[in-house]
Write a protein that holds these residues in place. Structure first.
Motif, PDB file in Angstrom:
ATOM      1  N   PHE A 127      -5.627  -9.975   6.282  1.00  0.00           N
ATOM      2  CA  PHE A 127      -4.769  -8.866   5.868  1.00  0.00           C
ATOM      3  C   PHE A 127      -3.448  -9.420   5.353  1.00  0.00           C
ATOM      4  N   ASN A 128      -3.044  -8.929   4.197  1.00  0.00           N
ATOM      5  CA  ASN A 128      -1.746  -9.264   3.618  1.00  0.00           C
ATOM      6  C   ASN A 128      -1.213  -8.011   2.947  1.00  0.00           C
ATOM      7  N   GLU A 129       0.054  -7.757   3.113  1.00  0.00           N
ATOM      8  CA  GLU A 129       0.614  -6.542   2.509  1.00  0.00           C
ATOM      9  C   GLU A 129       0.411  -6.503   1.000  1.00  0.00           C
ATOM     10  N   PHE A 130       0.607  -7.626   0.320  1.00  0.00           N
ATOM     11  CA  PHE A 130       0.467  -7.724  -1.136  1.00  0.00           C
ATOM     12  C   PHE A 130       1.513  -6.873  -1.848  1.00  0.00           C
ATOM     13  N   PHE A 131       2.650  -6.730  -1.207  1.00  0.00           N
ATOM     14  CA  PHE A 131       3.745  -5.956  -1.793  1.00  0.00           C
ATOM     15  C   PHE A 131       4.657  -6.837  -2.641  1.00  0.00           C
ATOM     16  N   HIS A 132       5.127  -7.947  -2.062  1.00  0.00           N
ATOM     17  CA  HIS A 132       6.041  -8.823  -2.792  1.00  0.00           C
ATOM     18  C   HIS A 132       5.403  -9.364  -4.071  1.00  0.00           C
ATOM     19  N   GLU A 133       4.146  -9.779  -3.994  1.00  0.00           N
ATOM     20  CA  GLU A 133       3.484 -10.393  -5.132  1.00  0.00           C
ATOM     21  C   GLU A 133       3.347  -9.427  -6.309  1.00  0.00           C
ATOM     22  N   GLN A 134       3.287  -8.141  -6.015  1.00  0.00           N
ATOM     23  CA  GLN A 134       3.131  -7.155  -7.078  1.00  0.00           C
ATOM     24  C   GLN A 134       4.466  -6.613  -7.589  1.00  0.00           C
ATOM     25  N   ASN A 135       5.542  -6.895  -6.868  1.00  0.00           N
ATOM     26  CA  ASN A 135       6.826  -6.305  -7.231  1.00  0.00           C
ATOM     27  C   ASN A 135       7.918  -7.323  -7.562  1.00  0.00           C
ATOM     28  N   ALA A 160      -7.973  -7.729   2.698  1.00  0.00           N
ATOM     29  CA  ALA A 160      -7.503  -6.349   2.597  1.00  0.00           C
ATOM     30  C   ALA A 160      -5.994  -6.364   2.474  1.00  0.00           C
ATOM     31  N   THR A 161      -5.451  -5.345   1.836  1.00  0.00           N
ATOM     32  CA  THR A 161      -4.011  -5.222   1.656  1.00  0.00           C
ATOM     33  C   THR A 161      -3.566  -3.877   2.209  1.00  0.00           C
ATOM     34  N   VAL A 162      -2.270  -3.656   2.183  1.00  0.00           N
ATOM     35  CA  VAL A 162      -1.748  -2.380   2.667  1.00  0.00           C
ATOM     36  C   VAL A 162      -2.256  -1.220   1.824  1.00  0.00           C
TER      37      VAL A 162
END
Length: 243
Positions: free
Chosen positions: A9-17, A49-51
């Protein structure tokens, strides 16, 4: 031998923003961790999976098949579904291994398992060099590392770290500003093993460093549940267990 099925599990927020983070981890932090473990000969399925999709990915059927879960979080802890938290924690008590990374100390999953509502600590972002000292020589998680290794730049964490007393302290880190931190800790909850590892801020290419890869692979194998099933031979005479 049954192969280790892994979930990440990784949020995957920083990489997309943030473009600078995307440049470091173009496949996301979950992709970088998957690349560390997926080609290991004892690893089977690797799912991520991501957030944004964790409620669809982490079904009960999926989690029932997972041996080890990696959990990376930072800013989106509150967006993790409470039912998923309940499922993950229950699987840990049933024996699934859990590796919590960096700011995952503030995740709902880790806090629920630790019984610590804050997981507070000192921190600052200053590109400090980090010396990770092995204080449990001979522990399987530290295999192949020597007495210490250097992470060239890292977000600084420092004590006090409001966690329960670890079952084992594997690493203590020292930062250039003078802070020290319990950066590698093990816990047991029910039948499950948990390992917390501090290194891995999104702004640095930490998950490409060989020593860090070694820690994650060693930890994966240490937290993995290996069970010996006992089958009783009830055919005549005294029943004897076969292991």
């Amino acid at each position: 031998m049954k192969k280790i099925n892994v979930a990440i599990f990784n949020e995957f927020f920083h990489e997309q923003n943030e473009e600078r983070i995307a440049a470091i981890y173009p496949e996301g932090i979950h992709g970088a961790i998957a690349n560390i473990v997926k080609n290991e000969p004892d690893v089977g399925d690797v799912i991520t999976a991501t957030v944004y999709n964790h409620t669809e990915v982490f079904t009960q059927e999926c989690l029932d098949n997972i041996d080890v879960m990696f959990w990376w979080g930072h800013l989106k802890h509150g967006d993790v579904d409470d039912e998923i938290v309940r499922r993950v924690c229950r699987r840990v008590y049933e024996g699934m291994g859990l590796i919590v990374l960096h700011s995952g100390h503030a995740s709902k999953v880790f806090q629920k398992l630790m019984g610590t509502p804050s997981g507070s600590l000192r921190w600052r972002e200053s590109d400090d060099k980090c010396l990770v000292w092995v204080v449990s020589q001979g522990h399987p998680i530290a295999e192949g590392l020597g007495e210490c290794f250097i992470v060239p730049a890292e977000e600084t964490y420092g004590e006090q770290f409001s966690i329960p007393e670890p079952d084992e302290l594997i690493f203590i880190s020292w930062f250039e500003g003078g802070e020290v931190f319990r950066s590698g800790c093990t816990f047991r909850r029910g039948a499950g093993k948990i390992f917390y590892f501090q290194n891995g801020h999104e702004s640095y290419p930490t998950y490409y460093q060989e020593e860090v890869k070694t820690v994650l692979k060693n930890a994966m194998r240490w937290v993995c549940p290996y069970e010996k099933k006992i089958v009783y031979d009830l055919g005549g005479g005294n029943a004897k267990p076969k292991i």
